[in-house]
Design an enzyme around this catalytic site. Structure first.
Site, PDB file in Angstrom:
ATOM      1  N   TYR A  20      69.023  59.974 104.120  1.00 42.63           N
ATOM      2  CA  TYR A  20      69.605  58.859 103.388  1.00 42.63           C
ATOM      3  C   TYR A  20      70.129  57.860 104.412  1.00 42.63           C
ATOM      4  O   TYR A  20      69.743  57.887 105.578  1.00 42.63           O
ATOM      5  CB  TYR A  20      70.709  59.469 102.494  1.00 42.63           C
ATOM      6  CG  TYR A  20      71.277  58.596 101.435  1.00 42.63           C
ATOM      7  CD1 TYR A  20      70.456  57.861 100.587  1.00 42.63           C
ATOM      8  CD2 TYR A  20      72.659  58.512 101.263  1.00 42.63           C
ATOM      9  CE1 TYR A  20      71.010  57.072  99.600  1.00 42.63           C
ATOM     10  CE2 TYR A  20      73.203  57.735 100.268  1.00 42.63           C
ATOM     11  CZ  TYR A  20      72.378  57.005  99.449  1.00 42.63           C
ATOM     12  OH  TYR A  20      72.912  56.226  98.470  1.00 42.63           O
TER      13      TYR A  20
ATOM     14  N   ASN B 255      75.518  48.971 104.164  1.00 47.08           N
ATOM     15  CA  ASN B 255      74.602  49.893 104.837  1.00 47.08           C
ATOM     16  C   ASN B 255      73.445  49.117 105.439  1.00 47.08           C
ATOM     17  O   ASN B 255      73.153  48.031 104.972  1.00 47.08           O
ATOM     18  CB  ASN B 255      74.012  50.879 103.817  1.00 47.08           C
ATOM     19  CG  ASN B 255      75.052  51.832 103.283  1.00 47.08           C
ATOM     20  OD1 ASN B 255      75.857  52.363 104.010  1.00 47.08           O
ATOM     21  ND2 ASN B 255      75.020  52.025 101.976  1.00 47.08           N
TER      22      ASN B 255
ATOM     23  N   LYS C  53      66.250  59.043  97.918  1.00 41.97           N
ATOM     24  CA  LYS C  53      67.246  59.191  96.841  1.00 41.97           C
ATOM     25  C   LYS C  53      66.849  60.303  95.879  1.00 41.97           C
ATOM     26  O   LYS C  53      67.701  61.009  95.347  1.00 41.97           O
ATOM     27  CB  LYS C  53      67.412  57.864  96.098  1.00 41.97           C
ATOM     28  CG  LYS C  53      68.171  56.841  96.934  1.00 41.97           C
ATOM     29  CD  LYS C  53      69.180  56.065  96.114  1.00 41.97           C
ATOM     30  CE  LYS C  53      70.161  55.366  97.023  1.00 41.97           C
ATOM     31  NZ  LYS C  53      71.306  54.801  96.381  1.00 41.97           N
TER      32      LYS C  53
ATOM     33  N   ARG D 167      65.379  44.190  98.808  1.00 40.75           N
ATOM     34  CA  ARG D 167      66.710  44.265  99.454  1.00 40.75           C
ATOM     35  C   ARG D 167      66.953  45.725  99.802  1.00 40.75           C
ATOM     36  O   ARG D 167      67.613  46.445  99.086  1.00 40.75           O
ATOM     37  CB  ARG D 167      67.761  43.717  98.472  1.00 40.75           C
ATOM     38  CG  ARG D 167      69.127  43.422  98.999  1.00 40.75           C
ATOM     39  CD  ARG D 167      69.978  44.640  99.352  1.00 40.75           C
ATOM     40  NE  ARG D 167      70.816  45.208  98.337  1.00 40.75           N
ATOM     41  CZ  ARG D 167      71.015  46.522  98.198  1.00 40.75           C
ATOM     42  NH1 ARG D 167      70.406  47.415  98.965  1.00 40.75           N
ATOM     43  NH2 ARG D 167      71.801  46.977  97.266  1.00 40.75           N
TER      44      ARG D 167
ATOM     45  N   ASN E  12      80.104  56.060  98.993  1.00 41.90           N
ATOM     46  CA  ASN E  12      78.668  55.871  98.824  1.00 41.90           C
ATOM     47  C   ASN E  12      78.235  56.331  97.444  1.00 41.90           C
ATOM     48  O   ASN E  12      78.728  57.340  96.941  1.00 41.90           O
ATOM     49  CB  ASN E  12      77.915  56.664  99.888  1.00 41.90           C
ATOM     50  CG  ASN E  12      76.482  56.203  99.955  1.00 41.90           C
ATOM     51  OD1 ASN E  12      75.695  56.495  99.067  1.00 41.90           O
ATOM     52  ND2 ASN E  12      76.161  55.426 100.968  1.00 41.90           N
TER      53      ASN E  12
ATOM     54  N   ASP F 107      71.645  51.627  90.357  1.00 44.74           N
ATOM     55  CA  ASP F 107      72.563  52.358  91.222  1.00 44.74           C
ATOM     56  C   ASP F 107      73.410  51.421  92.080  1.00 44.74           C
ATOM     57  O   ASP F 107      74.592  51.676  92.319  1.00 44.74           O
ATOM     58  CB  ASP F 107      71.719  53.277  92.117  1.00 44.74           C
ATOM     59  CG  ASP F 107      72.556  54.269  92.862  1.00 44.74           C
ATOM     60  OD1 ASP F 107      73.586  54.684  92.313  1.00 44.74           O
ATOM     61  OD2 ASP F 107      72.181  54.619  93.988  1.00 44.74           O
ATOM     62  N   ASP F 108      72.807  50.334  92.545  1.00 44.84           N
ATOM     63  CA  ASP F 108      73.542  49.424  93.433  1.00 44.84           C
ATOM     64  C   ASP F 108      74.655  48.708  92.678  1.00 44.84           C
ATOM     65  O   ASP F 108      75.711  48.424  93.243  1.00 44.84           O
ATOM     66  CB  ASP F 108      72.577  48.409  94.058  1.00 44.84           C
ATOM     67  CG  ASP F 108      71.516  49.111  94.868  1.00 44.84           C
ATOM     68  OD1 ASP F 108      71.882  49.864  95.780  1.00 44.84           O
ATOM     69  OD2 ASP F 108      70.319  48.953  94.560  1.00 44.84           O
TER      70      ASP F 108
ATOM     71  N   GLU G 122      66.552  50.512  92.163  1.00 46.63           N
ATOM     72  CA  GLU G 122      67.175  50.654  93.471  1.00 46.63           C
ATOM     73  C   GLU G 122      66.712  49.548  94.408  1.00 46.63           C
ATOM     74  O   GLU G 122      65.509  49.283  94.527  1.00 46.63           O
ATOM     75  CB  GLU G 122      66.790  52.031  94.046  1.00 46.63           C
ATOM     76  CG  GLU G 122      67.602  52.478  95.224  1.00 46.63           C
ATOM     77  CD  GLU G 122      69.052  52.808  94.889  1.00 46.63           C
ATOM     78  OE1 GLU G 122      69.312  53.557  93.932  1.00 46.63           O
ATOM     79  OE2 GLU G 122      69.939  52.291  95.599  1.00 46.63           O
ATOM     80  N   ASP G 123      67.659  48.909  95.033  1.00 46.59           N
ATOM     81  CA  ASP G 123      67.386  47.949  96.108  1.00 46.59           C
ATOM     82  C   ASP G 123      66.433  46.821  95.712  1.00 46.59           C
ATOM     83  O   ASP G 123      65.553  46.423  96.502  1.00 46.59           O
ATOM     84  CB  ASP G 123      66.939  48.691  97.382  1.00 46.59           C
ATOM     85  CG  ASP G 123      68.089  49.506  97.980  1.00 46.59           C
ATOM     86  OD1 ASP G 123      69.148  49.630  97.324  1.00 46.59           O
ATOM     87  OD2 ASP G 123      67.949  50.007  99.096  1.00 46.59           O
TER      88      ASP G 123
END
Ligand code: NDP
Ligand code: PYR
Ligand code: MG
Length: 542
Positions: free
Chosen positions: A137, A427, A208, A190, A453, A303-304, A280-281
């Protein structure tokens, strides 16, 4: 013994899918007990045996195959005579892993293990979570994504690119597993604080989902990592001859929306209404829109935005137990007003309004967010000026910018409050104030900085949705999840100055989070796995 042998040779006894509590989560393939040192029955389309069993990453045990298994599965002569315990295999692997100097070498080695021997990979990860999390991770997974093309060995996860337009369902059907419970999807725009890594973002959903299994107990075969490739605006990647993604600039607008829509609908059609889709991202400009658009039709979770918010608010509630007072007594300053920052700010405002019985509009007034432009205030030059002007008591970093919390910023805060609360969330390490952090020794005392986190919440949160068969995510579930996390901080943790429980307890924490989330699912009538289990914590732990 004779008869057992015969039974095994002629095909292992058929496992009846047990309709245990709620149904649908029965351990037909034995994966939930995959890390136990137990007799393995190698279920595939047929029972794998001999060389094919030794090469099957899901069932192989290497030298850990027992004498009985060596007889039963036609392994005689194919292995050296020693029977090694899983524990010994683990010890050897950890020793080998520690010989590597560079985190990326360790990452490659551990991901290789996953390809070779899935059970051992998860056992190793579960038993050494604090040591291995920074590899699988953040931060190392970030470097792995940056160098994905050069370390690429074999495809992992499902790649849905613009070439698959009109054929997304077909692509999903090519995936070897049918019973998918959790999908993590990124479009690579991202990746952590590293920006647009295009197709190479695949390392994130893969990593993840490994945590979904190791930290949250969701079986590996029920997890599907997906990368949507609509091109990249990363010029370096576009010029890189080894780049593995579409060599074009990002598609936006209708074409982007259409591919996403086709994907979202195909996932639901193929895996059912209860499949969890974790975003995610994604870049900010898509993340909020996608969550709003699909939040009413699919079981989606960002999640972000949401996971991070739950983790940070849990930390704040735990910290208040030490510092005293309530959320409303504090002034919050966020450095970074993106997915993480605004997600956290909104959840804080919601919790404050619940606690103070005030409107969310009112509670938002104590919360300030700074981006590279300032707002609702005289424009300020930088973070230090903002701190001097607003006198925040809680400072949260979520800008993906490194070295922003300077000595001057911290000293300014300590000039008006004894114990400011500071959370550096960005991060990976190269783009942040350094999460995860090294130990700090000061005045002969060792301080262990915690790591705020989202890994503290998402595996348990997802498990809660899966075990209850949830249909939709609701803010109340986030509040329930964070309450479970905050309640896991022990007096000993507080004594050490920690506001999060140690990660080594993460499976227990995840079970508590899952149970709390599932309870809300049942209470809100969003759960489809009926009847409701009597003891949800035990059920989650099982
Ligand atoms: N610890 C955890 O669990 C999590 C950590 N993160 C990390 O948080 C960071 C941000 O993620 P996310 O919110 O999703 O990203 P976004 O892109 O959505 O937001 C970034 C924010 O930072 C602002 N920003 C960028 N540069 C500066 C600057 N120089 N000064 C002030 N503000 C700036 C941006 O605004 P603008 O560009 O307009 O100035 C924007 O508001 C990343 O590093 C990510 O890895 C994210 C999720 C979870
Ligand atoms: C941790 C995480 O989700 C992020 O940095 O994006
Ligand atoms: Mg993320």
């Amino acid at each position: 013994m004779e008869s057992t042998m015969k039974e095994l040779r002629e095909g292992a006894p058929v496992l009846e899918p047990k309709s245990n509590v709620g149904g649908g989560v029965e351990d037909v393939y034995g994966e939930d007990r995959a890390t136990e040192d137990q007799f393995v029955t190698s279920w595939a389309l047929s029972v794998a045996s001999g060389v094919s069993l030794l090469r099957d990453p899901r069932y192989k045990k290497g030298l850990a195959f027992t004498e009985r298994e060596r007889d039963a599965h036609y392994l005689r002569g194919l292995l050296p005579p020693t029977v090694a315990s899983q524990h010994l295999q683990e010890k050897k692997l950890l020793h080998n892993l520690r010989q590597y100097q560079l985190p990326l070498q360790k990452y490659i080695a551990i991901m290789d293990l996953r390809e070779r021997n899935e059970r051992l990979f998860y056992k190793l990860l579960i038993d050494n979570v604090e040591e291995l999390l920074p590899l699988v991770y953040t931060p190392t997974v970030g470097e792995a994504c940056q160098k994905y093309a050069s370390i690429f060995r074999r495809p992992e996860g499902l790649f849905i690119s613009l070439k698959e337009r009109g054929k997304v369902l077909e692509a999903l059907k090519n995936w070897p597993e049918r019973s998918i419970q959790v999908v993590i999807v990124t479009d690579g725009e991202r990746i952590l604080g590293l920006g647009d890594l295009g197709c190479q973002g695949m390392g994130i959903p893969v990593g993840k989902l490994a945590l979904y299994t190791a930290l949250g107990g969701v079986r590996p075969s029920a997890c599907l990592p997906v990368t949507i490739d609509v091109g990249t605006n990363n010029e370096d990647l576009l010029k890189d001859e080894f780049y593995i993604g579409l060599r074009q600039r990002r598609t936006t607008g209708q074409e982007y929306a259409d591919l996403l829509h086709e994907f979202m609908n195909a996932v639901k059609q193929n895996y059912g209404e209860e499949v969890l889709l974790q975003f995610e991202d994604f870049a900010n400009h898509n993340a909020f829109k996608l969550l709003a658009k699909y939040g009413t039709t699919h079981l989606v979770f960002n999640d972000d935005i949401q996971g991070t918010a739950a983790v940070v608010l849990a930390g704040l509630l735990a910290a208040l137990k030490v510092a005293g007072g309530s959320l409303a007594d504090h002034t919050f300053l966020f450095f970074g007003a993106g997915e993480a920052g605004t997600g956290i700010a909104e959840l804080i405002a919601l919790e404050m309004s619940k606690q103070a019985e005030a409107s969310v509009e009112e509670t938002r007034k104590n919360i300030w967010l700074v981006d590279s432009k300032a707002h609702r205030h005289e424009p300020v030059e930088d973070l230090l000026t903002a701190v001097k002007a607003l006198k925040p008591t809680i400072l949260i970093g979520s800008a993906g910018v490194g070295r922003a919390f300077t000595k001057e910023v911290i000293e300014t805060m300590t000039s008006y409050i004894d114990r400011p609360l500071i959370m550096a969330l960005s991060n990976p390490t190269s783009k942040s104030d350094g999460s995860p952090f090294h130990l700090v020794e000061y005045n002969s005392r060792v301080f262990v900085p915690g790591q705020a986190n989202n890994a503290y919440v998402f595996p348990g949160f997802g498990l809660g949705l899966v075990i209850s068969g949830s249909l939709r995510v609701h803010d109340q579930m986030l509040l329930a999840a964070l309450e479970a996390l905050a309640s896991q901080v022990s007096p000993e943790d507080f004594e050490k100055g920690l506001i999060y429980p140690p990660l080594r307890n993460i499976r227990k924490i995840s079970a508590q989070v899952a149970a709390n989330v599932a309870e809300v699912d049942y209470d809100l009538g969003l759960a489809t796995r009926l009847p409701r289990p009597g003891n949800v914590v035990e059920y989650a732990e099982s």
